[in-house]
Design a protein around this motif. Structure first.
Motif, PDB file in Angstrom:
ATOM      1  N   TYR A 248       0.800  -1.237   0.000  1.00 21.07           N
ATOM      2  CA  TYR A 248       0.000   0.000   0.000  1.00 21.07           C
ATOM      3  C   TYR A 248       0.830   1.284   0.000  1.00 21.07           C
ATOM      4  O   TYR A 248       0.283   2.359   0.285  1.00 21.07           O
ATOM      5  CB  TYR A 248      -0.992   0.035   1.183  1.00 21.07           C
ATOM      6  CG  TYR A 248      -1.926  -1.159   1.248  1.00 21.07           C
ATOM      7  CD1 TYR A 248      -2.475  -1.728   0.089  1.00 21.07           C
ATOM      8  CD2 TYR A 248      -2.289  -1.721   2.474  1.00 21.07           C
ATOM      9  CE1 TYR A 248      -3.333  -2.831   0.162  1.00 21.07           C
ATOM     10  CE2 TYR A 248      -3.149  -2.818   2.553  1.00 21.07           C
ATOM     11  CZ  TYR A 248      -3.660  -3.361   1.398  1.00 21.07           C
ATOM     12  OH  TYR A 248      -4.502  -4.437   1.469  1.00 21.07           O
ATOM     13  N   ASP A 249       2.130   1.218  -0.294  1.00 16.65           N
ATOM     14  CA  ASP A 249       2.882   2.479  -0.375  1.00 16.65           C
ATOM     15  C   ASP A 249       2.791   3.043  -1.806  1.00 16.65           C
ATOM     16  O   ASP A 249       2.110   2.470  -2.670  1.00 16.65           O
ATOM     17  CB  ASP A 249       4.330   2.318   0.129  1.00 16.65           C
ATOM     18  CG  ASP A 249       5.223   1.534  -0.824  1.00 16.65           C
ATOM     19  OD1 ASP A 249       4.770   1.167  -1.945  1.00 16.65           O
ATOM     20  OD2 ASP A 249       6.382   1.279  -0.448  1.00 16.65           O
ATOM     21  N   ASP A 250       3.433   4.169  -2.053  1.00 17.45           N
ATOM     22  CA  ASP A 250       3.284   4.826  -3.354  1.00 17.45           C
ATOM     23  C   ASP A 250       3.811   3.961  -4.497  1.00 17.45           C
ATOM     24  O   ASP A 250       3.213   3.907  -5.585  1.00 17.45           O
ATOM     25  CB  ASP A 250       4.006   6.186  -3.344  1.00 17.45           C
ATOM     26  CG  ASP A 250       3.285   7.186  -2.443  1.00 17.45           C
ATOM     27  OD1 ASP A 250       2.090   6.959  -2.142  1.00 17.45           O
ATOM     28  OD2 ASP A 250       3.912   8.182  -2.032  1.00 17.45           O
ATOM     29  N   ALA A 251       4.949   3.292  -4.260  1.00 17.91           N
ATOM     30  CA  ALA A 251       5.518   2.438  -5.302  1.00 17.91           C
ATOM     31  C   ALA A 251       4.581   1.260  -5.588  1.00 17.91           C
ATOM     32  O   ALA A 251       4.381   0.867  -6.743  1.00 17.91           O
ATOM     33  CB  ALA A 251       6.896   1.924  -4.870  1.00 17.91           C
ATOM     34  N   TRP A 252       3.997   0.730  -4.526  1.00 22.13           N
ATOM     35  CA  TRP A 252       3.050  -0.383  -4.667  1.00 22.13           C
ATOM     36  C   TRP A 252       1.880   0.038  -5.554  1.00 22.13           C
ATOM     37  O   TRP A 252       1.470  -0.669  -6.470  1.00 22.13           O
ATOM     38  CB  TRP A 252       2.564  -0.788  -3.265  1.00 22.13           C
ATOM     39  CG  TRP A 252       1.544  -1.886  -3.239  1.00 22.13           C
ATOM     40  CD1 TRP A 252       1.779  -3.225  -3.124  1.00 22.13           C
ATOM     41  CD2 TRP A 252       0.108  -1.747  -3.325  1.00 22.13           C
ATOM     42  NE1 TRP A 252       0.597  -3.927  -3.138  1.00 22.13           N
ATOM     43  CE2 TRP A 252      -0.450  -3.036  -3.258  1.00 22.13           C
ATOM     44  CE3 TRP A 252      -0.747  -0.655  -3.460  1.00 22.13           C
ATOM     45  CZ2 TRP A 252      -1.831  -3.270  -3.309  1.00 22.13           C
ATOM     46  CZ3 TRP A 252      -2.127  -0.883  -3.515  1.00 22.13           C
ATOM     47  CH2 TRP A 252      -2.652  -2.175  -3.443  1.00 22.13           C
TER      48      TRP A 252
END
Lengths: 414, 414
Positions: free
Chosen positions: B37-41
């Motif tokens: 759920y992070d930005d890269a994900w």
């Protein structure tokens, strides 16, 4: 005429003072935290200054915060015999390390003043501001101050873990960093330190007094073992270059080499860090400290060479690299043989059992011994425990140590 | 009529996609950080969703953020064969772990759609939201979501190192924690995962495809060794109760016991902390992790029992106490024997060399295998490197793996 057996210190007063100083800096866990120039340090120096005054000594603080109580001499009054120890503690330290040498020194000078009057040579007891290196890497900052081995510049450079410079700490407790050079003195002919053994030898053998022959030299090194990070599940055992396994093999080897060399060699690995530090990744890097000590510098150097050689062999065998960095070195110090003899004779004359032994622990005396004839008197540490709350020496032993100190000072100064 | 040798994936497209996904989350050091759920994900899931659409698949996201691309079946269209892998990475991970199973799965379904048309049973490729446990101790959170083994309550309890709950992370990326139970599905009959080996076996032997027989079971333990803090200078070697020396002896013993048991047993000590952690104090406490894996649960349990027994003997010998705590256990999983045979036959029919091997690494397939017949296809990892930037599989091997996946799915679904 006074004989040495007339000279004895007050047991009640010493017991009371050990307990009173032993709560200054006491933390919630019970151990003491009394670091250079902190609030507990300030309270402790005020306390011992009061005791010095009470003993009728001339009280003075020098530019680095060492506190002196002086019993001035007559004929050779300008030359001084100094006794004392440090007032700071390690983190969670005990009540005796350092403190005994100050309390015992004050008791000794009080007893001498009362029973023998004014000495020929001046006697002084000192509460040394810093020895342990707990707050800053001071490397015997208090004794260095007295020996002219520090500077105003150093107080600006030397900082604690929070980045506070020693100079700022000094200002806060009313000391002027610019005056640091004035702490140096040229009048000290001898240094005599009463201290707890911090090891188990006297307690094990039931001997009452230790005549210290010398203080072990030490080297601190940092050893870094480099391997390769690999998947903990997918990498077969025979394909790994595991830095932690290499470090573990080195740790056991160091223990083995040191034990084989025999007492009094000691080696300690007190710190070890692993990177990346994941449960499921083979260690890429393991860094550990080595503290190696021996009263003979050549033996110590030979052990370090042997250890370094074995480390390289272990690294090769595991497909690893190892890097060894020196961090600190303190050469061994020899206690003055004439003073050792005087202490032994005084013990014999007092009916006190004694034995000669080296000190594994570092002390202010280690530095003093390089400059003036120096002597250390040890009293037993129960179970050899030290640098912890469990540190304990029965009052009877403390009093006996202070009495021996008083009698030796009597023979030196009167 | 289509034969399996007509089915092949696009090498150019796969190569391009491996590189494009391989920069999403790339840090300054070069390795990937793509956490749940992070930005890269988020960027990565958008990217693969676009590729699924481009392949003409029916795209959908479920309530935990798994992304699906579906090629609907005819006769048995309600039953699904699922392929895919995880989109998250370890810290400083590589471009192939997880990513290959998604890119290869999309390529396989695209090839099947183009060459063989609509299947009898539905085929789906999934980008699984979480497998590595890098941000939270998710324990295969994405696969658990599909298998109905997580809950809204868990998303509130499970937090990352900053204390952020999974539920809050979900809301931030537009997912509704209350809908978590709707991710469960009952229509999946088979799970087939293409993955890099992450170990050196295929690369060492020059074999092109690995037919995974099973996935090693693992247990994570925390071992705490308790000794006594003593002065590093004053305490003779034979009076010490050194927790670090005990831990080092245990580390070497664990390595030895595991090597003696033979491959594929693996044991890793990836974490070790020492207290109090002072250069000049003998270690009072040393705590280390143990990650032990074996494809046979009884063998693994026997090894753990043996290790625990030896740890107690070592502790006794050093005057130490040792406490062993279980932290996590994942039983071994067997891959479906029928699917292993089908994969081996397909490789033979394709003129591709293969060998059977167990997986030491954990995978989503480990969980799926407990619920549906499951199969894993391995391609070589150069040098066995994984979980690091150096992770590498030549494009030719990636394409061969995806082609084998497509051909196996053809035989299962058409």
């Amino acid at each position: 005429m006074t004989t040495i057996n007339d000279i004895a210190v007050s047991s009640t007063e010493m017991g009371d003072r050990i307990e009173r100083l032993g709560v200054v800096g006491r933390g919630p866990g019970g151990g003491l935290v009394r670091f250079l120039y902190d609030d507990a340090w300030r309270a402790a120096t005020d306390l011992v200054e009061g005791w010095m005054r009470h003993a009728g000594l001339q009280v003075r603080r020098d530019a680095v915060g060492n506190v002196f109580g002086r019993l001035p001499g007559t004929t050779d009054g300008e030359r001084t015999i100094l006794t004392g120890s440090h007032i700071d503690t390690v983190r969670s330290g005990g009540k005796y390390d350092g403190a005994l040498g100050i309390i015992g020194g004050i008791a000794a000078l009080a007893a001498l003043k009362e029973r023998a009057g004014r000495p020929r040579r001046s006697l002084e007891v000192v509460a040394i501001c810093e020895e342990e290196g707990s707050r800053v890497a001071g490397n015997l900052f208090g004794s260095r101050g007295m020996l002219g081995l520090t500077s105003t510049a150093e107080t600006a450079q030397l900082t604690d873990a929070d980045g506070i410079a020693v100079a700022d700490m000094m200002t806060r407790v009313g000391l002027d960093p610019a005056r640091v050079p004035t702490a140096a003195r040229r009048d000290v002919d001898h240094f005599v330190e009463l201290h707890v053994e911090q090891g188990p030898v006297l307690d094990d053998t039931g001997v009452q007094i230790g005549v210290v022959t010398g203080i072990a030299g030490l080297r601190h090194q940092l050893l870094t073992v480099c391997g390769r990070p690999d998947h903990a599940g997918a990498t077969p055992m025979d394909r790994r270059r595991d830095a932690l396994q290499g470090a573990a093999a080195m740790a056991l080897m160091i223990d083995d080499v040191t034990r084989c060399s025999g007492s009094p060699a000691v080696a300690t690995i007190g710190q070890l860090q692993v990177l990346p530090g994941s449960v499921n990744t083979v260690a890429e890097r393991a860094t550990f400290s080595l503290d190696l000590r021996h009263p003979s510098d050549p033996v110590r150097h030979r052990l370090l060479t042997e250890i370094a050689g074995h480390c390289r062999i272990i690294a090769d065998r595991h497909g690893l690299a190892v890097e060894i960095t020196d961090r600190w070195e303190e050469p061994a110090a020899q206690m003055d043989t004439g003073l050792q003899q005087l202490l032994a004779d005084t013990a014999d004359d007092s009916g006190v059992s004694w034995s000669s032994l080296p000190s594994g622990a570092a002390h202010d005396s280690q530095l003093w011994a390089r400059h003036v004839p120096t002597s250390m008197i040890f009293v037993p540490s129960v179970g050899g425990r030290s640098h912890c709350e469990a540190e304990y020496t029965p009052l009877e032993d403390c009093v006996r140590g202070a009495t021996m100190l008083a009698r030796v000072l009597y023979r030196m100064a009167y």
